[in-house]
Design a protein around this motif. Sequence first.
Motif, short mmCIF file in Angstrom:
data_model
loop_
_atom_site.label_atom_id
_atom_site.label_comp_id
_atom_site.label_asym_id
_atom_site.label_seq_id
_atom_site.Cartn_x
_atom_site.Cartn_y
_atom_site.Cartn_z
N HIS A 185 45.24 32.84 53.99
CA HIS A 185 46.11 32.14 54.94
C HIS A 185 47.56 32.05 54.43
CE1 HIS A 185 47.28 29.33 58.06
NE2 HIS A 185 47.72 28.49 57.11
N CYS A 186 47.73 31.55 53.21
CA CYS A 186 49.11 31.34 52.72
C CYS A 186 49.53 32.28 51.61
CB CYS A 186 49.30 29.89 52.27
SG CYS A 186 48.44 29.49 50.72
N GLY A 187 48.59 33.05 51.08
CA GLY A 187 48.93 34.01 50.04
C GLY A 187 48.92 33.46 48.62
N THR A 188 48.60 32.20 48.45
CA THR A 188 48.51 31.63 47.10
C THR A 188 47.44 32.37 46.31
OG1 THR A 188 49.21 29.44 47.84
CG2 THR A 188 47.98 29.54 45.78
N ALA A 189 47.76 32.66 45.05
CA ALA A 189 46.79 33.33 44.17
C ALA A 189 46.60 32.51 42.91
CB ALA A 189 47.28 34.72 43.82
N VAL A 190 45.37 32.48 42.43
CA VAL A 190 45.02 31.80 41.20
C VAL A 190 44.44 32.86 40.27
CG1 VAL A 190 43.60 29.99 40.15
CG2 VAL A 190 44.50 29.68 42.47
N SER A 191 45.02 32.97 39.08
CA SER A 191 44.56 33.97 38.12
C SER A 191 43.95 33.29 36.90
CB SER A 191 45.72 34.85 37.67
OG SER A 191 46.23 35.59 38.74
N GLY A 192 43.02 33.96 36.29
CA GLY A 192 42.36 33.46 35.09
C GLY A 192 41.22 34.38 34.75
N ASN A 193 40.31 33.92 33.94
CA ASN A 193 39.14 34.71 33.59
C ASN A 193 37.93 33.78 33.73
OD1 ASN A 193 37.51 36.76 32.76
ND2 ASN A 193 38.11 36.68 30.62
N TYR A 194 37.23 33.91 34.84
CA TYR A 194 36.14 33.01 35.19
C TYR A 194 34.83 33.78 35.27
CZ TYR A 194 40.29 30.53 36.72
OH TYR A 194 41.52 29.95 36.76
N THR A 195 33.76 33.16 34.78
CA THR A 195 32.45 33.79 34.89
C THR A 195 31.88 33.54 36.28
OG1 THR A 195 31.36 31.84 34.00
CG2 THR A 195 31.92 33.57 32.43
N LEU A 196 31.04 34.44 36.73
CA LEU A 196 30.39 34.28 38.02
C LEU A 196 29.30 33.21 37.91
CD1 LEU A 196 29.92 38.03 38.99
CD2 LEU A 196 31.44 36.39 40.10
N PRO A 197 29.12 32.41 38.95
CA PRO A 197 28.02 31.44 38.94
C PRO A 197 26.67 32.15 38.77
CG PRO A 197 29.52 31.01 40.77
CD PRO A 197 29.92 32.33 40.17
N LEU A 198 25.73 31.47 38.14
CA LEU A 198 24.43 32.08 37.85
C LEU A 198 23.75 32.66 39.09
CD1 LEU A 198 22.90 29.56 35.29
CD2 LEU A 198 23.76 31.84 34.85
N LEU A 199 23.75 31.93 40.19
CA LEU A 199 23.05 32.42 41.38
C LEU A 199 23.67 33.70 41.93
CD1 LEU A 199 22.17 29.12 43.30
CD2 LEU A 199 20.69 30.54 41.88
N LEU A 200 24.97 33.88 41.77
CA LEU A 200 25.60 35.12 42.24
C LEU A 200 25.22 36.31 41.38
CD1 LEU A 200 29.20 34.04 43.30
CD2 LEU A 200 27.25 34.60 44.75
N GLN A 201 24.69 36.05 40.20
CA GLN A 201 24.28 37.14 39.31
C GLN A 201 22.87 37.63 39.60
OE1 GLN A 201 25.34 36.37 35.12
NE2 GLN A 201 26.65 34.72 35.87
N LEU A 202 22.16 36.96 40.50
CA LEU A 202 20.81 37.39 40.88
C LEU A 202 20.88 38.56 41.86
CD1 LEU A 202 19.08 33.94 41.48
CD2 LEU A 202 18.81 35.45 39.50
N SER A 203 19.79 39.30 41.96
CA SER A 203 19.71 40.40 42.93
C SER A 203 19.70 39.83 44.35
CB SER A 203 18.44 41.21 42.70
OG SER A 203 17.30 40.47 43.10
#
Length: 95
Positions: A26-44
């Motif tokens: 919507h506004c183009g704001t970006a947040v940068s960093g190095n974040y791990t994926l949540p556990l559930l997103l790592q499932l098949s």
Amino acid sequence: MTQPKLPVTCPSCATALSVTQLSCGHCGTAVSGNYTLPLLLQLSEDDLQFVLQFFMTGGSLKEMASQMGNSYPTVRNKLDDIIERINQLNKKSNP
């Protein structure tokens, strides 16, 4: 049409990917960093669908077995397998 699943491993070396940027469409704001994926997103995708069905049946394995046309022990074993995968992912994330 199904949306493509978020990749969780590098297509070149199979190492776990991390999120490095999020942005607002919507506004183009970006947040940068190095974040791990949540556990559930790592499932098949299959495991995620199972977890969603488990949630939608109020955690009733008996109801899930009926809906899936499987026996209760089969559904229980599938849940146990997913729990084990989550435990393994959690150990990798928190050594």
